[in-house]
Design a protein around this motif. Structure first.
Motif, mmCIF file in Angstrom:
data_model
loop_
_atom_site.group_PDB
_atom_site.id
_atom_site.type_symbol
_atom_site.label_atom_id
_atom_site.label_comp_id
_atom_site.label_asym_id
_atom_site.label_seq_id
_atom_site.Cartn_x
_atom_site.Cartn_y
_atom_site.Cartn_z
ATOM 1 N N VAL A 17 1.275 -4.255 3.342
ATOM 2 C CA VAL A 17 2.593 -3.754 3.715
ATOM 3 C C VAL A 17 2.523 -2.234 3.642
ATOM 4 O O VAL A 17 2.149 -1.674 2.606
ATOM 5 N N SER A 18 2.866 -1.573 4.728
ATOM 6 C CA SER A 18 2.836 -0.119 4.774
ATOM 7 C C SER A 18 4.094 0.438 4.122
ATOM 8 O O SER A 18 5.202 0.276 4.640
ATOM 9 N N ILE A 19 3.922 1.088 2.963
ATOM 10 C CA ILE A 19 5.061 1.688 2.255
ATOM 11 C C ILE A 19 4.583 3.001 1.627
ATOM 12 O O ILE A 19 4.629 3.186 0.414
ATOM 13 N N PRO A 20 4.112 3.948 2.464
ATOM 14 C CA PRO A 20 3.503 5.181 1.961
ATOM 15 C C PRO A 20 4.513 6.099 1.282
ATOM 16 O O PRO A 20 5.533 6.466 1.872
ATOM 17 N N ASP A 21 4.210 6.474 0.034
ATOM 18 C CA ASP A 21 5.189 7.210 -0.766
ATOM 19 C C ASP A 21 5.579 8.544 -0.152
ATOM 20 O O ASP A 21 6.736 8.950 -0.213
ATOM 21 N N GLY A 22 4.651 9.235 0.476
ATOM 22 C CA GLY A 22 4.950 10.539 1.042
ATOM 23 C C GLY A 22 5.785 10.494 2.304
ATOM 24 O O GLY A 22 6.204 11.544 2.814
ATOM 25 N N LEU A 23 6.057 9.302 2.817
ATOM 26 C CA LEU A 23 6.842 9.155 4.042
ATOM 27 C C LEU A 23 8.128 8.364 3.842
ATOM 28 O O LEU A 23 9.143 8.663 4.486
ATOM 29 N N VAL A 24 8.111 7.355 2.970
ATOM 30 C CA VAL A 24 9.245 6.426 2.929
ATOM 31 C C VAL A 24 9.787 6.181 1.523
ATOM 32 O O VAL A 24 10.505 5.211 1.302
ATOM 33 N N TYR A 25 9.502 7.067 0.560
ATOM 34 C CA TYR A 25 10.066 6.941 -0.788
ATOM 35 C C TYR A 25 11.298 7.827 -0.917
ATOM 36 O O TYR A 25 11.244 9.034 -0.672
ATOM 37 N N CYS B 148 0.856 -1.187 0.000
ATOM 38 C CA CYS B 148 0.000 0.000 0.000
ATOM 39 C C CYS B 148 0.889 1.233 0.000
ATOM 40 O O CYS B 148 1.500 1.577 1.010
ATOM 41 N N TRP B 149 0.953 1.899 -1.147
ATOM 42 C CA TRP B 149 1.951 2.947 -1.349
ATOM 43 C C TRP B 149 1.342 4.336 -1.505
ATOM 44 O O TRP B 149 1.960 5.332 -1.136
ATOM 45 N N TYR B 150 0.142 4.412 -2.104
ATOM 46 C CA TYR B 150 -0.506 5.712 -2.300
ATOM 47 C C TYR B 150 -1.999 5.488 -2.178
ATOM 48 O O TYR B 150 -2.583 4.679 -2.905
ATOM 49 N N ASN B 151 -2.614 6.215 -1.252
ATOM 50 C CA ASN B 151 -4.001 5.926 -0.931
ATOM 51 C C ASN B 151 -4.958 6.237 -2.067
ATOM 52 O O ASN B 151 -6.060 5.688 -2.122
ATOM 53 N N GLY B 152 -4.545 7.113 -2.995
ATOM 54 C CA GLY B 152 -5.372 7.353 -4.168
ATOM 55 C C GLY B 152 -5.430 6.157 -5.101
ATOM 56 O O GLY B 152 -6.387 5.981 -5.845
ATOM 57 N N TYR B 153 -4.393 5.316 -5.053
ATOM 58 C CA TYR B 153 -4.389 4.089 -5.853
ATOM 59 C C TYR B 153 -5.031 2.925 -5.117
ATOM 60 O O TYR B 153 -5.657 2.061 -5.740
ATOM 61 N N ALA B 154 -4.856 2.871 -3.798
ATOM 62 C CA ALA B 154 -5.473 1.791 -3.017
ATOM 63 C C ALA B 154 -5.748 2.314 -1.608
ATOM 64 O O ALA B 154 -4.816 2.459 -0.816
ATOM 65 N N GLN B 155 -6.994 2.640 -1.331
ATOM 66 C CA GLN B 155 -7.360 3.088 0.003
ATOM 67 C C GLN B 155 -7.147 1.936 0.989
ATOM 68 O O GLN B 155 -7.789 0.894 0.875
#
Length: 686
Positions: free
Chosen positions: A401-409, A382-389
């Motif tokens: 798996v928490s891999i949020p783009d705005g925090l860990v990219y 799960c990387w961007y909530n607009g793609y997958a809430q």
């Protein structure tokens, strides 16, 4: 280079164990504070005093003999002394390893009792070899923070550690598709991750550049698939790839270190490597980086590709999980959205059919439709909530798996996302329970864990593997803590950040090229020889100086080199002083005289490289804007060359980074006389 040499060099060993205090006129022993380890220990009960080691490991369980031996070998690698391994009767000061099932210990957890039983020794208990291996990483880190050079002089603070991860998946995703990452580095990366109890490395095996940097022409846009391929000869990238044999050996190394390698083959977007090979598979409507999902040949092609790596008695993909990609496909046509969902479900099922757990990048909010996509047993990045809430994906039943783009990219030098992660914010605020702006309960059973990612979006931006590692290492230390210890951390970020610098990258690894307190000096340097220094390269931030009695040098004359870089007295193209690494040639606006004496000084940081001659600043090579870099022009598109890049689109801007981890392994075939080499750290390497 042996890590025990590095250990002696490391800056500022921090005294981590409490000392006796004075009270009411007499010395009363204090309760030992929690020792510093990354990730932080989850539970500590301090005792009083210390337990001195005997230099022996006693193995009580046959299934951990290999781990005990590896632990002893790591001690020799890091510190220059080796613990004797036996199965005899424990004695005072022994490290005793016992592996047996325990209701109190999970698969990865362990318990260490240090000097708290009747016979002062170190007792380690685990339920599995994996937990025992993590326990030995904890002891190695404790040993590393001692200044003693013999095992028998080491003492540990009395107390009991009970350590268990808050999340089962603790990982890193690295993009090798857009930038070739040598296998030697990936193998070292496994060792670094294991040292910090990170257990998952996802390898993104194919991808492509952005066409706006390449005349908006898909045919000129670089793309790569990095694995040896027999099904489709010619598909494998020619600028760097992995043979099946070395990829299997890489996974086996991961197994030995309890780091799962998750291979990823990304489609139906990011598929330009496949459509370059077979153009009929590409979409004319959405771009050649998209498969045409109306073309049945796409399925035939990808089915055969996956079969090559998943089929047979000894498949190339050895691990439990395989990622099928599925990120960033266009959703503007509802009919194509349904095709995308059918494609996604097909490859989830295919991976399952080969006995693996399928993974994918979250895209099902973006691709909302009616075609069913399986969820049971499926793990979603799960990387961007607009793609997958994530709340919707949780409700559907996906493991996440928490891999949020705005925090860990991390996208090195791109000007968007992070160049370096904001480790302070992550340490103080983030756990895998936060995915984008959604926060779940800690240890939610549908959140498997967390990762961070390095994406090499910009082909041709000068970033080296060393630069990538410089960004990844502090992130590894931080994400390891926030996925293992989670909300149970007790140290402030400032203390964590100070103390993390006292730890190395792991047994036998010094990718950062860390330097000692004291300068390294060598009076005379002979050509065509090993320089015989205690380091093979100088990492950021460094100063390297030497004197030259000059003679005329031919173009391409090497002064110093390592397996990763070359420093030229006379560059191959212009004859200027310069350096190359990762396929990039950088030159300074300076040529050596054909005779006479000069004093040279090079200073390097993670942002720039500076040249001084006779104490006069000549030039600083630093990050600067460039436009539309063609691979064929890569070696010419550097400072000091006459090439001027063409601006095909003003928006197609990237930043070029001319950094150098200075090579000091071997000398070249030069004619000038080299004396008074001096290598020193400018300040602490980070």
């Amino acid at each position: 280079m042996k890590n025990h040499t590095i250990a002696k060099m490391m800056l500022g060993w921090v005294m981590l164990f409490s000392l006796p205090t004075s009270s009411f006129g007499w010395n009363a022993p204090s309760i030992n504070e929690k020792p510093f380890v990354i990730p932080e220990i989850t539970e500590w009960k301090g005792g009083q005093g210390n337990v001195a080691l005997s230099g022996r490991i006693i193995v009580k369980s046959s299934n951990i003999k290999a781990i005990a031996q590896a632990f002893s070998n790591d001690c020799e690698e890091m510190f220059g002394w080796k613990l004797a391994v036996s199965s005899g009767k424990p004695r005072k000061g022994d490290i005793v390893l016992t592996c047996r099932k325990s209701a109190d210990l999970s698969d990865e957890s362990y318990q260490i009792e240090m000097g708290t039983v009747s016979l002062p020794m170190v007792n380690i208990l685990s339920s599995s070899p994996k937990g025992m291996f993590w326990a030995t990483r904890t002891l190695l880190q404790l040993f590393e923070q001692s200044t003693h050079d013999r095992a028998e002089n080491i003492s540990l603070p009395s107390g009991t550690i009970i350590d268990k991860p808050q999340y089962p998946l603790r990982g890193f995703m690295i993009d090798v598709g857009r930038k070739y990452i040598p296998m030697s580095y990936l193998r070292n990366l496994v060792k670094v991750m294991a040292y910090y109890k990170m257990n998952t490395l996802q390898v993104h095996l194919n991808d492509n550049g952005m066409p706006q940097y390449f005349e908006s022409d898909w045919n000129k846009t670089p793309a790569a698939f990095r694995l040896e391929c027999n099904t489709y000869p010619g598909l494998t990238a020619t600028d760097g790839s992995y043979s099946k044999a070395e990829f299997i050996a890489f996974q086996q190394l991961g197994e030995q270190h309890f780091v799962e390698i998750i291979p990823e083959i990304d489609s139906p977007a990011h598929a330009l490597a496949f459509t370059h090979f077979r153009p009929s598979l590409g979409s004319k409507e959405y771009g050649m980086d998209h498969f045409n999902l109306s073309n049945p040949e796409v399925y035939m092609f990808m089915d055969s590709l996956f079969a090559e790596y998943l089929g047979g008695k000894n498949p190339v993909f050895r691990g439990h999980r395989v990622n099928i990609g599925t990120d960033e496909y266009s959703n503007r046509n509802p009919q194509v959205v349904e095709q995308f969902r059918a494609y996604t479900d097909h490859y989830l099922e295919l991976v399952e059919r080969y006995g693996k757990q399928p993974m994918l990048w979250g895209a099902l909010t973006h691709a909302c439709g009616n075609t069913p996509v399986r969820h049971e047993g499926v793990l979603m990045n799960c990387w961007y909530n607009g793609y997958a809430q994530p709340d919707s994906m949780r409700q559907l039943g996906y493991q996440m798996v928490s891999i949020p783009d705005g925090l860990v990219y991390i996208v090195p030098a791109a000007g968007y996302y992070y160049d370096y992660l904001n480790c302070k914010h992550l340490y103080e605020n983030w756990t895998p329970a936060q995915i984008g702006n959604k926060r779940f309960e800690e240890q939610d059973p549908q959140i498997e864990g967390g990762m961070f990612a390095v994406w090499n979006d910009h082909y041709g931006n000068g970033i080296s593997v060393k630069d990538i590692h410089h960004r990844a290492f502090p992130a590894i230390q931080t994400i390891a803590t926030k996925t293992w210890t989670g909300q149970l951390t007790t140290l402030s970020y400032e203390i964590f950040d100070e103390k993390r610098m006292t730890l190395s990258e792991g047994p036998g690894v010094n990718e950062l090229g860390r330097l000692p307190h004291e300068a390294i000096e060598k009076k005379e340097i002979s050509p065509n020889s090993s320089i015989d220094l205690p380091i093979i390269e100088a990492g950021y931030d460094y100063r390297v100086s030497f004197s030259l009695d000059c003679k005329e040098e031919e173009k391409g004359t090497v002064l110093f080199e390592s397996d990763h870089a070359i420093f030229y007295l006379s560059s191959p193209t212009t004859g200027q002083v310069g350096f190359s690494r990762d396929g990039y040639l950088n030159t300074f606006n300076y040529k050596l005289p054909v005779d006479g004496h000069v004093d040279i000084r090079i200073e390097g940081t993670n942002k720039e490289t500076r040249l001084y001659v006779n104490n006069r600043h000549i030039q600083t090579l630093s990050k600067h804007e460039v436009y539309v870099i063609k691979p064929s022009d890569q070696l010419n598109n550097m400072p000091g060359a006459e090439y001027q890049p063409t601006v095909f689109a003003p928006s197609a801007k990237m930043y070029y980074v001319p950094t150098l981890v200075f090579p000091l392994q071997r000398t070249g075939n030069y004619r000038s006389q080299v004396t008074n080499l001096k290598v020193e750290a400018i300040h602490a390497n980070r």
